[in-house]
Write a protein that holds these residues in place. Structure first.
Motif, PDB file in Angstrom:
ATOM      1  N   TYR A 134       0.831  -1.207   0.000  1.00 17.97           N
ATOM      2  CA  TYR A 134       0.000   0.000   0.000  1.00 17.97           C
ATOM      3  C   TYR A 134       0.866   1.258   0.000  1.00 17.97           C
ATOM      4  O   TYR A 134       0.632   2.183  -0.774  1.00 17.97           O
ATOM      5  CB  TYR A 134      -0.934  -0.005   1.211  1.00 17.97           C
ATOM      6  N   SER A 162      -4.387   7.017 -16.598  1.00 18.43           N
ATOM      7  CA  SER A 162      -4.667   5.584 -16.571  1.00 18.43           C
ATOM      8  C   SER A 162      -3.863   4.912 -15.455  1.00 18.43           C
ATOM      9  O   SER A 162      -4.388   4.060 -14.715  1.00 18.43           O
ATOM     10  CB  SER A 162      -4.313   4.964 -17.928  1.00 18.43           C
ATOM     11  N   ARG A 165      -5.485   5.801 -12.115  1.00 20.30           N
ATOM     12  CA  ARG A 165      -6.694   5.001 -11.853  1.00 20.30           C
ATOM     13  C   ARG A 165      -6.316   3.588 -11.399  1.00 20.30           C
ATOM     14  O   ARG A 165      -6.898   3.047 -10.473  1.00 20.30           O
ATOM     15  CB  ARG A 165      -7.563   4.942 -13.106  1.00 20.30           C
ATOM     16  N   SER A 166      -5.320   3.023 -12.071  1.00 24.04           N
ATOM     17  CA  SER A 166      -4.865   1.680 -11.712  1.00 24.04           C
ATOM     18  C   SER A 166      -4.319   1.645 -10.282  1.00 24.04           C
ATOM     19  O   SER A 166      -4.618   0.728  -9.508  1.00 24.04           O
ATOM     20  CB  SER A 166      -3.798   1.227 -12.705  1.00 24.04           C
ATOM     21  N   LEU A 168      -5.043   3.742  -7.828  1.00 22.90           N
ATOM     22  CA  LEU A 168      -6.151   3.962  -6.885  1.00 22.90           C
ATOM     23  C   LEU A 168      -6.965   2.680  -6.699  1.00 22.90           C
ATOM     24  O   LEU A 168      -7.379   2.362  -5.580  1.00 22.90           O
ATOM     25  CB  LEU A 168      -7.043   5.113  -7.356  1.00 22.90           C
ATOM     26  N   ARG A 169      -7.189   1.921  -7.795  1.00 19.44           N
ATOM     27  CA  ARG A 169      -7.884   0.625  -7.676  1.00 19.44           C
ATOM     28  C   ARG A 169      -7.087  -0.329  -6.800  1.00 19.44           C
ATOM     29  O   ARG A 169      -7.634  -0.998  -5.926  1.00 19.44           O
ATOM     30  CB  ARG A 169      -8.083   0.011  -9.066  1.00 19.44           C
ATOM     31  N   GLU A 170      -5.781  -0.378  -7.038  1.00 21.67           N
ATOM     32  CA  GLU A 170      -4.927  -1.262  -6.237  1.00 21.67           C
ATOM     33  C   GLU A 170      -4.968  -0.870  -4.764  1.00 21.67           C
ATOM     34  O   GLU A 170      -5.065  -1.727  -3.883  1.00 21.67           O
ATOM     35  CB  GLU A 170      -3.488  -1.219  -6.744  1.00 21.67           C
ATOM     36  N   ARG A 172      -7.408   0.691  -3.147  1.00 24.63           N
ATOM     37  CA  ARG A 172      -8.716   0.318  -2.582  1.00 24.63           C
ATOM     38  C   ARG A 172      -8.753  -1.180  -2.287  1.00 24.63           C
ATOM     39  O   ARG A 172      -9.265  -1.607  -1.248  1.00 24.63           O
ATOM     40  CB  ARG A 172      -9.845   0.717  -3.532  1.00 24.63           C
ATOM     41  N   HIS A 173      -8.216  -1.966  -3.231  1.00 27.00           N
ATOM     42  CA  HIS A 173      -8.162  -3.414  -3.018  1.00 27.00           C
ATOM     43  C   HIS A 173      -7.327  -3.749  -1.778  1.00 27.00           C
ATOM     44  O   HIS A 173      -7.730  -4.583  -0.949  1.00 27.00           O
ATOM     45  CB  HIS A 173      -7.579  -4.101  -4.260  1.00 27.00           C
TER      46      HIS A 173
END
Length: 193
Positions: A134, A162, A165-166, A168-170, A172-173
Motif C-alpha cells: 500500500y 490511466s 486510476r490503476s 487507486l484501484r490497487e 482500494r483493493h
C-alpha cells in the motif's frame, strides 16, 4: 571494477566467517563445565537432545570431556519450563520453529497454543506485506500526480491518468484486504486466536 563492488566482494567472506562463528559452545564454556546449567538453558530454549552430542563433539575438539548425564538432568528441567501452553503461544507468536521436543500431556497443549501463536505471527506478516504494498502504491501515486502536473503532452497525461486510476484501484483493493486484519494501521491479533 568499482570500489564499492570490490569492498562488497571482499566483505562477503568476512561476513560468512562471522555468521558461521556462532558455535554451539565456546572453549570457555566447555572449560567452565556447567553441564547441568547448560542443559537447563538448552531445554528451556526448546533445543533437541541431539544438542548434547554437538556440544560433546565441540568440547572434545578443545580437549574437554562433557558430562552428558548432568546435561540431560538439566535438560529435562529446562524442557518442563519450555513445554508450557503459555510458552507454546509465545514461541509461535515470535515465528520460531518448534522441534517437537515436548512429550506427554503437555505436548498437545503446547502444540495447540504454538499453532495459535504461529497463526497470529503469520497473519501479522501478511498484514505487514499488505501495508508495504500500500505504501509503495501511495508513493507511486504521488510520483504520478507530480508527473501529471508537469506533463505537457495529451498522450502522456492520458497514460498518467490511466496509471493513476490503476494505482487507486490497487490501493482500494489493499485497503479491503487490510480490513480482514483489523484495518489500515490497526492490526488486531485477537482476530486470529
Amino acid at each position: 571494477m568499482k570500489l564499492w563492488k570490490l569492498v562488497t566482494l571482499l566483505s562477503i567472506p568476512a561476513w560468512l566467517t562471522v555468521a558461521s562463528g556462532c558455535a554451539i559452545i565456546s572453549e570457555n564454556e566447555c572449560q567452565a563445565g556447567l553441564w547441568y546449567e547448560r542443559g537447563i538453558e538448552d531445554g528451556a530454549r526448546g533445543q533437541t537432545q541431539a544438542t548434547v552430542y554437538k556440544i560433546a563433539q565441540k568440547c572434545h575438539e578443545y580437549g574437554v570431556r562433557t558430562d552428558t548425564a548432568a546435561w540431560m538432568r538439566g535438560y529435562e528441567e529446562g524442557i518442563e519450563r519450555y513445554c508450557t501452553p503459555e510458552n507454546g503461544f509465545a514461541v509461535g507468536r515470535r515465528g520460531r520453529n518448534y522441534e517437537g521436543v515436548c512429550t506427554g500431556p503437555t505436548a498437545d497443549l503446547f502444540l495447540a497454543n504454538y499453532e495459535r501463536g504461529l497463526a497470529v505471527y503469520q497473519a501479522e506478516q501478511q498484514y505487514a506485506a499488505l501495508v508495504d504494498r500500500y505504501e509503495s502504491a501511495e508513493r507511486e501515486l504521488y510520483r504520478v500526480e507530480e508527473a501529471l502536473d508537469e506533463s505537457e503532452s495529451k498522450e502522456e497525461r492520458r497514460a498518467l491518468r490511466s496509471q493513476r486510476r490503476s494505482l487507486l484501484r490497487e490501493m482500494r483493493h489493499l485497503e479491503a484486504e487490510m480490513m480482514h486484519f483489523g484495518g489500515f494501521g490497526a492490526f488486531n491479533p485477537l482476530l486470529f486466536y
